[in-house]
Design a protein around this motif. Structure first.
Motif, PDB file in Angstrom:
ATOM      1  N   ILE B  94      -3.904 -19.012  33.124  1.00 46.09           N
ATOM      2  CA  ILE B  94      -3.867 -18.855  31.670  1.00 46.09           C
ATOM      3  C   ILE B  94      -2.690 -18.003  31.212  1.00 46.09           C
ATOM      4  CG2 ILE B  94      -5.160 -18.063  29.704  1.00 46.09           C
ATOM      5  CD1 ILE B  94      -7.621 -18.291  31.652  1.00 46.09           C
ATOM      6  N   ALA B  95      -1.966 -18.525  30.265  1.00 49.21           N
ATOM      7  CA  ALA B  95      -0.800 -17.787  29.763  1.00 49.21           C
ATOM      8  C   ALA B  95      -0.982 -17.472  28.297  1.00 49.21           C
ATOM      9  CB  ALA B  95       0.464 -18.610  29.995  1.00 49.21           C
ATOM     10  N   LEU B  96      -2.077 -16.810  27.992  1.00 51.45           N
ATOM     11  CA  LEU B  96      -2.317 -16.434  26.604  1.00 51.45           C
ATOM     12  C   LEU B  96      -1.572 -15.144  26.311  1.00 51.45           C
ATOM     13  CD1 LEU B  96      -6.109 -17.201  26.409  1.00 51.45           C
ATOM     14  CD2 LEU B  96      -4.299 -18.375  25.178  1.00 51.45           C
ATOM     15  N   PHE B  97      -1.475 -14.826  25.033  1.00 58.72           N
ATOM     16  CA  PHE B  97      -0.825 -13.581  24.633  1.00 58.72           C
ATOM     17  C   PHE B  97      -1.885 -12.501  24.591  1.00 58.72           C
ATOM     18  CE2 PHE B  97       1.406 -17.066  22.268  1.00 58.72           C
ATOM     19  CZ  PHE B  97       2.371 -17.234  23.239  1.00 58.72           C
ATOM     20  N   LYS B  98      -1.905 -11.693  25.615  1.00 53.00           N
ATOM     21  CA  LYS B  98      -3.057 -10.820  25.872  1.00 53.00           C
ATOM     22  C   LYS B  98      -3.297  -9.770  24.810  1.00 53.00           C
ATOM     23  CE  LYS B  98      -3.957 -11.408  30.664  1.00 53.00           C
ATOM     24  NZ  LYS B  98      -2.888 -12.404  30.898  1.00 53.00           N
ATOM     25  N   GLY B  99      -2.235  -9.331  24.166  1.00 50.24           N
ATOM     26  CA  GLY B  99      -2.407  -8.251  23.200  1.00 50.24           C
ATOM     27  C   GLY B  99      -2.854  -8.739  21.823  1.00 50.24           C
ATOM     28  N   MET B 100      -3.001 -10.059  21.681  1.00 49.51           N
ATOM     29  CA  MET B 100      -3.293 -10.579  20.341  1.00 49.51           C
ATOM     30  C   MET B 100      -4.715 -11.128  20.277  1.00 49.51           C
ATOM     31  SD  MET B 100       0.341 -12.542  20.165  1.00 49.51           S
ATOM     32  CE  MET B 100       0.203 -13.356  18.608  1.00 49.51           C
ATOM     33  N   SER B 101      -5.245 -11.229  19.068  1.00 52.01           N
ATOM     34  CA  SER B 101      -6.590 -11.759  18.905  1.00 52.01           C
ATOM     35  C   SER B 101      -6.572 -13.274  19.134  1.00 52.01           C
ATOM     36  CB  SER B 101      -7.105 -11.448  17.508  1.00 52.01           C
ATOM     37  OG  SER B 101      -6.375 -12.203  16.568  1.00 52.01           O
ATOM     38  N   VAL B 102      -7.770 -13.830  19.298  1.00 52.62           N
ATOM     39  CA  VAL B 102      -7.889 -15.273  19.493  1.00 52.62           C
ATOM     40  C   VAL B 102      -7.237 -16.011  18.324  1.00 52.62           C
ATOM     41  CG1 VAL B 102      -9.565 -17.149  19.535  1.00 52.62           C
ATOM     42  CG2 VAL B 102      -9.944 -15.107  20.911  1.00 52.62           C
ATOM     43  N   LEU B 103      -7.564 -15.528  17.140  1.00 52.78           N
ATOM     44  CA  LEU B 103      -7.024 -16.166  15.940  1.00 52.78           C
ATOM     45  C   LEU B 103      -5.484 -16.177  15.957  1.00 52.78           C
ATOM     46  CD1 LEU B 103      -7.865 -17.374  13.229  1.00 52.78           C
ATOM     47  CD2 LEU B 103      -7.729 -15.090  12.264  1.00 52.78           C
ATOM     48  N   ASP B 104      -4.903 -15.021  16.254  1.00 54.00           N
ATOM     49  CA  ASP B 104      -3.439 -14.935  16.272  1.00 54.00           C
ATOM     50  C   ASP B 104      -2.850 -15.823  17.356  1.00 54.00           C
ATOM     51  OD1 ASP B 104      -3.058 -13.335  14.132  1.00 54.00           O
ATOM     52  OD2 ASP B 104      -2.978 -11.458  15.248  1.00 54.00           O
TER      53      ASP B 104
ATOM     54  N   MET C 214       4.037 -12.882  26.791  1.00 46.37           N
ATOM     55  CA  MET C 214       4.206 -13.948  27.788  1.00 46.37           C
ATOM     56  C   MET C 214       5.311 -14.858  27.317  1.00 46.37           C
ATOM     57  SD  MET C 214       2.652 -15.202  30.613  1.00 46.37           S
ATOM     58  CE  MET C 214       0.969 -14.607  30.648  1.00 46.37           C
ATOM     59  N   ASP C 215       6.543 -14.568  27.713  1.00 39.98           N
ATOM     60  CA  ASP C 215       7.636 -15.296  27.072  1.00 39.98           C
ATOM     61  C   ASP C 215       7.709 -16.768  27.455  1.00 39.98           C
ATOM     62  OD1 ASP C 215       8.370 -14.544  29.558  1.00 39.98           O
ATOM     63  OD2 ASP C 215      10.317 -13.701  29.014  1.00 39.98           O
ATOM     64  N   VAL C 216       7.286 -17.113  28.680  1.00 37.71           N
ATOM     65  CA  VAL C 216       7.350 -18.521  29.067  1.00 37.71           C
ATOM     66  C   VAL C 216       6.406 -19.352  28.217  1.00 37.71           C
ATOM     67  CG1 VAL C 216       7.029 -20.157  30.929  1.00 37.71           C
ATOM     68  CG2 VAL C 216       7.960 -17.918  31.418  1.00 37.71           C
ATOM     69  N   ALA C 217       5.190 -18.850  28.072  1.00 38.33           N
ATOM     70  CA  ALA C 217       4.219 -19.563  27.248  1.00 38.33           C
ATOM     71  C   ALA C 217       4.710 -19.679  25.812  1.00 38.33           C
ATOM     72  CB  ALA C 217       2.880 -18.855  27.285  1.00 38.33           C
ATOM     73  N   ALA C 218       5.387 -18.639  25.363  1.00 42.66           N
ATOM     74  CA  ALA C 218       5.884 -18.654  23.989  1.00 42.66           C
ATOM     75  C   ALA C 218       6.890 -19.787  23.792  1.00 42.66           C
ATOM     76  CB  ALA C 218       6.513 -17.309  23.638  1.00 42.66           C
ATOM     77  N   THR C 219       7.805 -19.960  24.745  1.00 48.26           N
ATOM     78  CA  THR C 219       8.774 -21.052  24.599  1.00 48.26           C
ATOM     79  C   THR C 219       8.088 -22.390  24.601  1.00 48.26           C
ATOM     80  OG1 THR C 219       9.443 -20.121  26.708  1.00 48.26           O
ATOM     81  CG2 THR C 219      11.192 -20.951  25.306  1.00 48.26           C
ATOM     82  N   VAL C 220       7.064 -22.498  25.420  1.00 47.95           N
ATOM     83  CA  VAL C 220       6.405 -23.788  25.548  1.00 47.95           C
ATOM     84  C   VAL C 220       5.725 -24.210  24.248  1.00 47.95           C
ATOM     85  CG1 VAL C 220       4.443 -24.899  26.660  1.00 47.95           C
ATOM     86  CG2 VAL C 220       6.159 -23.749  28.034  1.00 47.95           C
ATOM     87  N   ILE C 221       5.276 -23.235  23.443  1.00 40.48           N
ATOM     88  CA  ILE C 221       4.709 -23.657  22.169  1.00 40.48           C
ATOM     89  C   ILE C 221       5.750 -23.625  21.051  1.00 40.48           C
ATOM     90  CG2 ILE C 221       2.317 -23.070  22.686  1.00 40.48           C
ATOM     91  CD1 ILE C 221       2.727 -20.569  21.064  1.00 40.48           C
ATOM     92  N   GLY C 222       7.014 -23.583  21.441  1.00 42.56           N
ATOM     93  CA  GLY C 222       8.050 -23.802  20.441  1.00 42.56           C
ATOM     94  C   GLY C 222       8.608 -22.550  19.810  1.00 42.56           C
ATOM     95  N   ILE C 223       8.417 -21.394  20.457  1.00 44.10           N
ATOM     96  CA  ILE C 223       9.051 -20.181  19.935  1.00 44.10           C
ATOM     97  C   ILE C 223      10.376 -20.011  20.657  1.00 44.10           C
ATOM     98  CG2 ILE C 223       8.888 -17.665  19.880  1.00 44.10           C
ATOM     99  CD1 ILE C 223       5.823 -18.073  19.673  1.00 44.10           C
ATOM    100  N   ARG C 224      11.435 -19.822  19.875  1.00 45.65           N
ATOM    101  CA  ARG C 224      12.739 -19.650  20.515  1.00 45.65           C
ATOM    102  C   ARG C 224      12.931 -18.175  20.841  1.00 45.65           C
ATOM    103  NH1 ARG C 224      15.958 -21.979  15.809  1.00 45.65           N
ATOM    104  NH2 ARG C 224      14.032 -21.285  14.850  1.00 45.65           N
ATOM    105  N   PRO C 225      13.031 -17.850  22.134  1.00 48.84           N
ATOM    106  CA  PRO C 225      13.169 -16.435  22.503  1.00 48.84           C
ATOM    107  C   PRO C 225      14.383 -15.814  21.841  1.00 48.84           C
ATOM    108  CG  PRO C 225      12.862 -17.792  24.440  1.00 48.84           C
ATOM    109  CD  PRO C 225      13.028 -18.729  23.301  1.00 48.84           C
ATOM    110  N   MET C 226      15.468 -16.571  21.758  1.00 47.57           N
ATOM    111  CA  MET C 226      16.686 -16.003  21.202  1.00 47.57           C
ATOM    112  C   MET C 226      16.459 -15.580  19.756  1.00 47.57           C
ATOM    113  SD  MET C 226      20.487 -17.558  21.151  1.00 47.57           S
ATOM    114  CE  MET C 226      20.653 -18.319  19.574  1.00 47.57           C
ATOM    115  N   TYR C 227      15.892 -16.490  19.001  1.00 43.09           N
ATOM    116  CA  TYR C 227      15.664 -16.200  17.590  1.00 43.09           C
ATOM    117  C   TYR C 227      14.720 -15.014  17.424  1.00 43.09           C
ATOM    118  CZ  TYR C 227      14.130 -16.868  12.784  1.00 43.09           C
ATOM    119  OH  TYR C 227      13.813 -16.673  11.478  1.00 43.09           O
TER     120      TYR C 227
END
Lengths: 297, 261, 358
Positions: B94-104, C214-227
């Motif tokens: 799982i690669a969720l954003f751990k510091g954020m709420s489910v909603l976020d 989690m930067d890898v996951a962030a890119t995968v959902i369309g967040i541009r790390p650079m921006y």
């Protein structure tokens, strides 16, 4: 020749990083702390014991300083690092910043905050070297020469320690993976104490050399910042890298000051090293000799 | 499975090869995915399943081969491009954003659809506020759909594993993807959680018509829910077809039973 | 009335997404702000303004900037002082080189300049992270230290290397008394805090946090790390730049580059660690702590010392300060990485359930 001293401080960085994955911002504070201890004890011991012999006094002061650095290492592990196992690098980095503050504070509270001298009887007069090899030779401070020798000795013995002894192997295992090392029964806490002791001793040596050259004062603490680019340049995990990086930065600072300085108003040696390091970060983050950093998904 | 109709080829992978240094992770693999179908990729450990998924959504760039998505060639798509094109995925670990709420966490899935600029956001003004509310409504639909209303405001780090997997799926769904890539959605779950997850996958496929590509270890589950299956072994494709065809394929049987290699 | 949200039902997402979703909180904060504007000026003396309140307000603003970068986007920086310096010197130059430039405008322009420089020095964050990034930001810090010391143009060829600004005025309101300064800074801080809160609760903030977690996951959902990273650097530097300009213009009046040295950078980082990473309120707690502690120690230590018949020198006080800061940082990193803000939040959480804790 300040390059040699950067190397020594950088060596302390590399040792701790290699063995614990902690980037120790407190290395500079440790240098100051060790140098202060050395300077003050070499002053106090003759008073207490009422003896005159400088050599014995220095030896005793050295021994006491080593013990003190052991205690410091043990305390750092006991009070701070133990609770920060497996935290990410940035957290550990900030923790060592905190440790640096504490050490600076305690060191100056106990030992005072004036400028002190360390006199270990290093010869100061310059000599000509290599005259037989070519005309004129090189003008070298005997002091620098001895410092270089000591540094080389330290590096060699440390390399042997790392490569050949069981403790050294355990150290390297811990550096690779805290948890894995723990699971095969390497006592993490003891290893860390050892690493910090070793780093403490390199700090002591650096402190003595630096202190006998320029006096012991608070600004010693900031040489950690000066040595930082050295580590980046040489690679965080490489002992030879620390040495060579130190020399490059040492020479580079002077050369840049001499050749570039006049055009831009001088004083550039402080950031020149950093810019060099920055360039390396952008194009070769693992440094000259470091291991490649690989991210996995 | 009612209501849904398998359509045209939506994703076509041709002769994909990927290697890391000397290790050949994928060798000359081709297969396609039809619109609205559930396509599974199976294979033993180290077969290259995750690499395949990483190639599809642009985390890895294959040395050879091409990816044709909706008739468009993507020689080297990065993961941002993949996300933009309508590919969403979940992760094995799982690669969720751990510091954020489910909603976020789920709201981040909407980031590509949010257009307000920084100044508008800073003053919480006009479009920024409107957008936030619109997307919140959309996200709440997904929360209802996956039955995670009760943990809406909980930081994901505190949730049990099964629920985290569900949030991971919710975040991917929030992107309203054309293709949903699921990396072992049922790994490490108990039977009930697996059943729930299966139901969710089938419902997503059924109600939203989302094409699903999934990797799974559990053969039983795969055979039950997927329309077609690709089998990989040591980076090579050894089988492709309906579950029944694959089950009868001698290569597949030997790879799974470990016979005659 | 208990502090409780039971029985308060939200009927729209709008109500649920407010900055302070619990009415009691909302009233409390509103009361606090009103008190800060109206009550405080009537109650405190000049010394309080000069020594505590004005520095606290400006450092809070700077800490907000650092928190956005370090706490929300997870990019460590040791170059916060440099951004403040850029803001201060840029504002200074806008003010003296362009005739009739309003003070507020030059302060904001200083912030924008700092943002631009921040973006440039944020570029390494696209390649490296953690410790390596710390080194890169240090490079920025040392470069700026040098540039403002040595390049005469920045200081308008002042011979001593220090620059000074006259009292500033805002729409005819000359800000020279401590009370004026306090109100001016307070106004700016309130506006900027609200903006920061809006940013971090919206799409921008979620992108930053996604990159942090989690930067890898962030890119995968369309967040541009650079921006995301560069916007974080820009916004953070903007805040720092404005804070730096205020520090120079309002708090100091005249200053040298040493006002924005590496020590300042570390101090700001510590504020955020102690106050609370990833919490807007943490910036205030941290700033308050760092401003008040030295003053507190200065008063207290000699008293304690005299109890034991010891004389406490000023040097000793500063050493003890070092020790306390250092230990607190280690303490918070170990025990509560989210700082005072989290302790506060936990306390509130308890209060919400009190007196029935289950």
């Amino acid at each position: 020749m300040s390059g040699m001293l950067y190397s020594l401080v950088a060596l302390g960085f590399v040792l701790i990083f290699k063995a614990s994955g902690v980037f120790n911002f407190a290395q500079g504070a440790m240098v100051l702390f060790a140098a202060l201890a050395m300077a003050r004890f070499s002053e106090w011991i003759p008073d207490w014991l009422g003896m005159e012999n400088l050599f014995v006094a220095n030896l005793l002061a050295f021994a006491v300083s080593v013990v003190i650095m052991f205690v410091v290492a043990w305390l750092i592990e006991r009070l701070a690092l133990r609770y920060l196992v497996n935290q990410d690098g940035a957290t550990l980095l900030m923790a060592t910043l905190g440790i640096a503050y504490v050490l600076d504070g305690i060191g100056q509270t106990i030992f005072g905050s004036d400028i002190y001298k360390i006199d270990v009887g290093m010869p100061k007069e310059p000599v000509m070297m290599l005259e037989s090899v070519f005309e004129g030779g090189i003008l070298i401070n005997k002091e620098d020469f001895i410092a270089a020798l000591i540094a080389a000795l330290l590096v060699i013995s440390l390399s042997i320690f790392f490569q050949k002894t069981a403790t050294g192997r355990a150290l390297r295992a811990v550096a690779d993976d805290h948890q894995a090392a723990q699971s095969i029964g390497i006592p993490l806490d003891r290893i860390w104490v050892i690493v910090w002791c070793v780093a403490g001793i390199t700090a002591l040596v650096a402190g003595i050399i630096w202190g006998s050259k320029l006096g012991v004062q608070f600004s010693l603490s900031t040489i950690a910042l000066r040595a930082l680019p050295v580590v980046i340049l040489g690679g965080l995990t490489s002992v030879p890298g620390a040495i060579i990086g130190g020399l490059i930065i040492g020479v580079g600072e002077k050369l840049s000051e001499v050749f570039l300085g006049p055009y831009v108003g001088g004083g550039i040696e402080i950031w020149f090293a950093y810019m060099l390091a920055l360039v390396f970060l952008l194009f070769r983050p693992q440094g000259l000799f470091g291991e490649k950093i690989i991210d996995r998904v | 499975m009612s209501g849904r109709k398998i359509g045209e080829v939506i994703l076509d992978l041709k002769n994909i090869s990927l290697s890391f240094g000397g290790v050949k992770a994928l060798q000359d693999i081709s297969f396609n995915v039809l619109e609205h179908e559930i396509r599974a990729i199976i294979g033993p450990n180290g077969a290259g399943k995750s690499s395949m998924l990483n190639v599809i959504n642009g985390v890895y760039t294959p040395q050879q081969g091409e990816i044709i998505f909706r008739g468009q060639h993507h020689a080297n798509m990065d993961s941002y491009g993949a996300a933009k094109a309508g590919l969403a995925r979940t992760f094995q670990n799982i690669a969720l954003f751990k510091g954020m709420s489910v909603l976020d966490n789920i709201m981040t899935g909407r980031n590509l659809k949010m257009k307000a600029n920084m100044l508008q956001q800073a003053f919480w003004f006009g479009p920024a506020q409107r957008e936030e509310l619109e997307h919140r409504a959309k996200v709440e639909e997904i929360i209802d759909f996956l039955e995670i209303q009760h943990i809406r405001k909980t930081p994901v780090g505190r949730l049990p594993y099964g629920l985290q997997k569900r949030v991971d799926l919710a975040r991917a769904l929030a992107m309203e993807p054309q293709i949903l890539l699921l990396d072992e959605p049922m790994a490490g779950m108990n039977v009930e959680e697996k059943q729930d997850m299966c139901r969710f996958i089938l419902d997503v496929n059924d109600q939203f018509g989302t094409t699903v590509v999934l990797i799974e270890h559990d053969m039983g589950v795969v055979m039950d829910i997927s329309d077609r299956v690709v089998v990989l072994d040591y980076g090579k494709k050894i089988g492709d077809g309906t579950p029944d065809e694959v089950r009868a394929n001698p290569d597949v049987i030997s790879a799974y039973l470990g016979a005659s290699h | 009335m208990f502090y409780r949200e039971n029985g308060q039902f939200k009927t729209s997402y709008k109500a649920d997404q407010q900055v302070f979703a619990i009415p009691q909180d909302r009233w409390a904060i509103l009361a606090l702000v009103v008190f800060a504007f109206v009550g405080v000026p009537m109650l405190v003396d000049e010394y309080m303004f000069r020594a505590i309140l004005v520095p606290f307000l400006i450092l809070s603003l700077a800490a907000l900037g650092v928190n956005i970068l370090v706490g929300y986007c997870g990019q460590i920086t040791l170059g916060a002082g440099a951004s403040m310096a850029v803001g201060a010197y840029a504002a200074y130059n806008f003010m003296i080189r362009i005739d009739g430039m309003p003070a507020l405008a030059s302060i904001l322009l200083g912030g924008l300049m700092a943002a631009a420089v921040g973006i440039v020095f944020g570029v390494p964050s696209l390649r490296v992270r953690g410790l390596y990034l710390a080194v890169a930001t240090l490079a920025a810090q040392f470069f700026c230290d040098w540039a403002f010391l040595r390049i005469r143009w920045f200081t308008n060829d002042s011979s001593s290397g220090s620059v000074s600004v006259p009292d500033i005025s805002l729409f005819g309101w000359t800000i020279n008394s401590p009370t004026d300064k306090y109100l001016f800074c307070l106004g700016i801080l309130v506006v900027f805090s609200l903006m920061a809160k809006n940013l971090v609760r919206g799409n921008m903030g979620r992108q930053w946090m996604a990159i942090r977690d989690m930067d890898v996951a962030a890119t995968v959902i369309g967040i541009r790390p650079m921006y995301s990273k560069l916007t974080a650097f820009a916004v953070s530097s903007f805040y720092l730049g404005v804070a730096g300009a205020l520090w120079g213009f309002v708090n100091l009046g005249s200053w040298e580059p040493a006002a924005f040295s590496i020590d300042r950078s570390l101090q700001l980082l510590f504020m955020v660690i102690i106050g609370g990473m990833g919490a807007i309120s943490g910036s205030f707690f941290g700033a308050a702590f760092i401003v008040i502690l030295p003053i507190f120690l200065n008063q207290m230590l000699p008293l304690v010392g005299s109890l034991f018949g010891l004389e406490v020198s000023i040097a000793l006080v500063s050493h003890v300060e070092f020790i306390i800061f250092g230990s607190l940082i280690v303490f918070f990193l170990i025990v509560e990485p989210h700082g005072i803000a989290r302790l506060w939040a936990t306390g509130r959480e308890k209060l919400r359930l009190w007196p029935f804790p289950h």
